[in-house]
Motif scaffolding. Structure first.
Motif, mmCIF file in Angstrom:
data_model
loop_
_atom_site.group_PDB
_atom_site.id
_atom_site.type_symbol
_atom_site.label_atom_id
_atom_site.label_comp_id
_atom_site.label_asym_id
_atom_site.label_seq_id
_atom_site.Cartn_x
_atom_site.Cartn_y
_atom_site.Cartn_z
ATOM 1 N N LYS A 155 1.042 -33.347 1.404
ATOM 2 C CA LYS A 155 0.464 -32.023 0.933
ATOM 3 C C LYS A 155 0.251 -30.803 1.138
ATOM 4 O O LYS A 155 0.121 -30.261 -0.221
ATOM 5 C CB LYS A 155 -1.335 -32.499 2.227
ATOM 6 C CG LYS A 155 -2.424 -31.343 1.810
ATOM 7 C CD LYS A 155 -3.446 -31.435 2.657
ATOM 8 C CE LYS A 155 -4.275 -30.474 2.234
ATOM 9 N NZ LYS A 155 -5.128 -29.901 2.802
ATOM 10 N N ASN A 158 2.752 -30.690 -2.123
ATOM 11 C CA ASN A 158 2.221 -30.728 -3.226
ATOM 12 C C ASN A 158 3.005 -32.046 -4.690
ATOM 13 O O ASN A 158 2.422 -31.306 -5.500
ATOM 14 C CB ASN A 158 1.688 -30.281 -4.268
ATOM 15 C CG ASN A 158 0.760 -29.260 -3.344
ATOM 16 O OD1 ASN A 158 -0.878 -29.963 -3.039
ATOM 17 N ND2 ASN A 158 0.284 -27.940 -3.173
ATOM 18 N N LYS A 163 -3.974 -37.998 -1.000
ATOM 19 C CA LYS A 163 -5.327 -38.439 -1.070
ATOM 20 C C LYS A 163 -5.332 -40.464 -0.162
ATOM 21 O O LYS A 163 -6.155 -40.662 0.608
ATOM 22 C CB LYS A 163 -6.078 -38.295 -1.443
ATOM 23 C CG LYS A 163 -6.025 -37.020 -2.752
ATOM 24 C CD LYS A 163 -6.631 -36.549 -3.648
ATOM 25 C CE LYS A 163 -6.339 -35.413 -3.808
ATOM 26 N NZ LYS A 163 -7.156 -34.745 -5.319
#
Length: 167
Positions: A155, A158, A163
């Motif tokens: 996360k 990136n 998710k």
């Protein structure tokens, strides 16, 4: 115009990963964490783009001056382009015995004693075109962070989809 990008050079990738493994000094590493960290070493300017609260990793701002207008790229696209190169380098580490497969196929046991002396000298050299500043930042701040989860490496960088990861 011909441009060289060390991120896409398998030999430089092998050298960067060796330097990281030496400084990290971990007993075991996850494949995706190794890939993410290598990307950050090859592209130190991306460190200042880590998605973390403002007061966390204050020293990440120092990596802004690594930006190079001639190497503008989409970070996720470059990271994905590096996947095969990463897998080749990891495969070579397995052949040499530096990385050994554990019971989980994405986690490796690290045997630093199997690093050839010549490679170790080159990886530890201050004149090897590897950002030791990036390696120190990663070892100090990022190696203790989980790969997955709401504040995981996937996360905050990136660079990988996170998710649907299970913790």
């Amino acid at each position: 115009m011909l441009l060289y990008n060390k991120a896409l050079d398998v030999n430089h990738t092998f050298l960067r990963m060796t330097a990281l493994l030496i400084h990290w000094n971990a007993e075991a590493v996850e494949r995706d964490a190794l890939r993410l960290f290598d990307f950050l070493i090859a592209n130190p300017a991306h460190i200042q783009k880590l998605s973390v609260p403002r007061d966390r990793f204050v020293e990440k701002k120092e990596f802004k001056n690594y930006s190079n207008r001639y190497q503008s790229f989409d970070a996720m696209s470059l990271f994905n382009a590096m996947k095969e190169i990463h897998l080749i380098a990891i495969g070579r580490f397995i052949e040499i015995g530096i990385l050994q497969l554990g019971e989980n196929t994405s986690k490796y046991h690290v045997v630093l004693e199997n690093i050839p002396d010549d490679l170790k000298v080159l990886a530890e050299s201050t004149e090897n075109s590897i950002s030791s500043k990036a390696i120190y930042f990663i070892v100090k701040n990022l190696t203790s962070i989980s790969l997955t989860g709401p504040d995981g490496l996937k996360k905050i960088t990136n660079l990988m989809d996170y998710k649907y990861d299970a913790n």
